[in-house]
Design a protein around this motif. Sequence first.
Motif, PDB file in Angstrom:
ATOM      1  N   UNK A   6      19.427 -11.308 -24.615  1.00 24.10           N
ATOM      2  CA  UNK A   6      19.764 -11.347 -26.041  1.00 24.10           C
ATOM      3  C   UNK A   6      20.853 -12.373 -26.324  1.00 24.10           C
ATOM      4  N   UNK A   7      21.774 -12.562 -25.381  1.00 20.57           N
ATOM      5  CA  UNK A   7      22.811 -13.594 -25.556  1.00 20.57           C
ATOM      6  C   UNK A   7      22.181 -14.978 -25.549  1.00 20.57           C
ATOM      7  N   UNK A   8      21.272 -15.204 -24.601  1.00 15.41           N
ATOM      8  CA  UNK A   8      20.559 -16.485 -24.568  1.00 15.41           C
ATOM      9  C   UNK A   8      19.803 -16.708 -25.880  1.00 15.41           C
ATOM     10  N   UNK A  68      20.390  -8.532 -33.513  1.00 13.19           N
ATOM     11  CA  UNK A  68      21.292  -8.849 -32.399  1.00 13.19           C
ATOM     12  C   UNK A  68      22.714  -9.047 -32.909  1.00 13.19           C
ATOM     13  N   UNK A  69      22.857  -9.763 -34.023  1.00 12.44           N
ATOM     14  CA  UNK A  69      24.193 -10.003 -34.575  1.00 12.44           C
ATOM     15  C   UNK A  69      24.861  -8.689 -34.986  1.00 12.44           C
ATOM     16  N   UNK A  70      24.081  -7.781 -35.570  1.00 13.16           N
ATOM     17  CA  UNK A  70      24.628  -6.481 -35.971  1.00 13.16           C
ATOM     18  C   UNK A  70      25.072  -5.684 -34.759  1.00 13.16           C
ATOM     19  N   UNK A  71      24.229  -5.662 -33.721  1.00 12.04           N
ATOM     20  CA  UNK A  71      24.561  -4.901 -32.518  1.00 12.04           C
ATOM     21  C   UNK A  71      25.747  -5.521 -31.784  1.00 12.04           C
ATOM     22  N   UNK A  77      33.308  -4.011 -31.517  1.00 15.64           N
ATOM     23  CA  UNK A  77      34.173  -2.995 -32.113  1.00 15.64           C
ATOM     24  C   UNK A  77      34.394  -1.850 -31.132  1.00 15.64           C
ATOM     25  N   UNK A  78      33.344  -1.427 -30.459  1.00 15.22           N
ATOM     26  CA  UNK A  78      33.459  -0.345 -29.489  1.00 15.22           C
ATOM     27  C   UNK A  78      34.371  -0.729 -28.333  1.00 15.22           C
TER      28      UNK A  78
END
Length: 283
Positions: A6-8, A68-71, A77-78
């Motif tokens: 997901x980062x890629x 992905x941006x939301x997660x 934050x976590x």
Amino acid sequence: MELLQLKYFSHAAKTENFSHTAQKFRVPASCVSASIKKLENELGVRLFDRSANKIKLNEYGKILLKAVETSDELLKKAKADILDLSKDPPPELRLLIMSNRQNVTDAISAFKMQYPKTHFYIHHEAHFDVSNLSDYDIIVTDRNISNNSFEKRLWVHEEIFLAVHKAHPLAKKSVVSPKELRYEKFIFMPKGSSLRDHVEQFMQKYGVELEVVIESDDPRYIQQYLNMGLGITFFPAVSWKAQVNKEIKLLRIEEELYRDSYLYINRASSGMVRLFTEMLEAE
């Protein structure tokens, strides 16, 4: 789906360039391409439209990117909340800022809104004592520092323009050569500052010595003196962008003058420092 996949994907979706993503993560471009292909196979759709050597994020990709941006924000934050709860006293970040002050200030403001318990200790210095560098979590500078305790990252690559008042004779031009500036009067940073050293070294190649009539270490005051028509100055396009107004015209230097600024991150720093580094790199 894997986090690295997901980062890629997120980086490739924003740049629409697998090679740039590979450079960012220091892996072969084939690794990025294979990872995204695996992700597409898992989802059963193509996320990019491919043609020749170009890729373009399609509607399926846009839906995934938004998720992905939301997660990613929720994960950050976590992580920060966990760090806050596990530390007493609250986390501290010690910064030495030698360039790009406004960009760093903007990042600090945004970071404090998300993580208000964080304490910042900030120093602005034109020079630094190499024996005390370990006191800092992050150093922001356009100078090269040789210290194995820090990880070096290129942060800002910016063009340096010539800034003149709109009434100045040079304002009729869009491009100016260094030799044309031989007899001009300058408002600039003090001697010994990294920006001044960088520009003077560049001008010396053309046999031009700057006549600095007003020195200030604050770009806001340099802009005010510029608005008064008291001289001209060299203007870093990214780090001083907040100082542009309708009274000022920016001219390109004919031979093109650029500056690189770096983030030096202390390898012994906390996870909160890594989160702030991510925010800086997003600026």
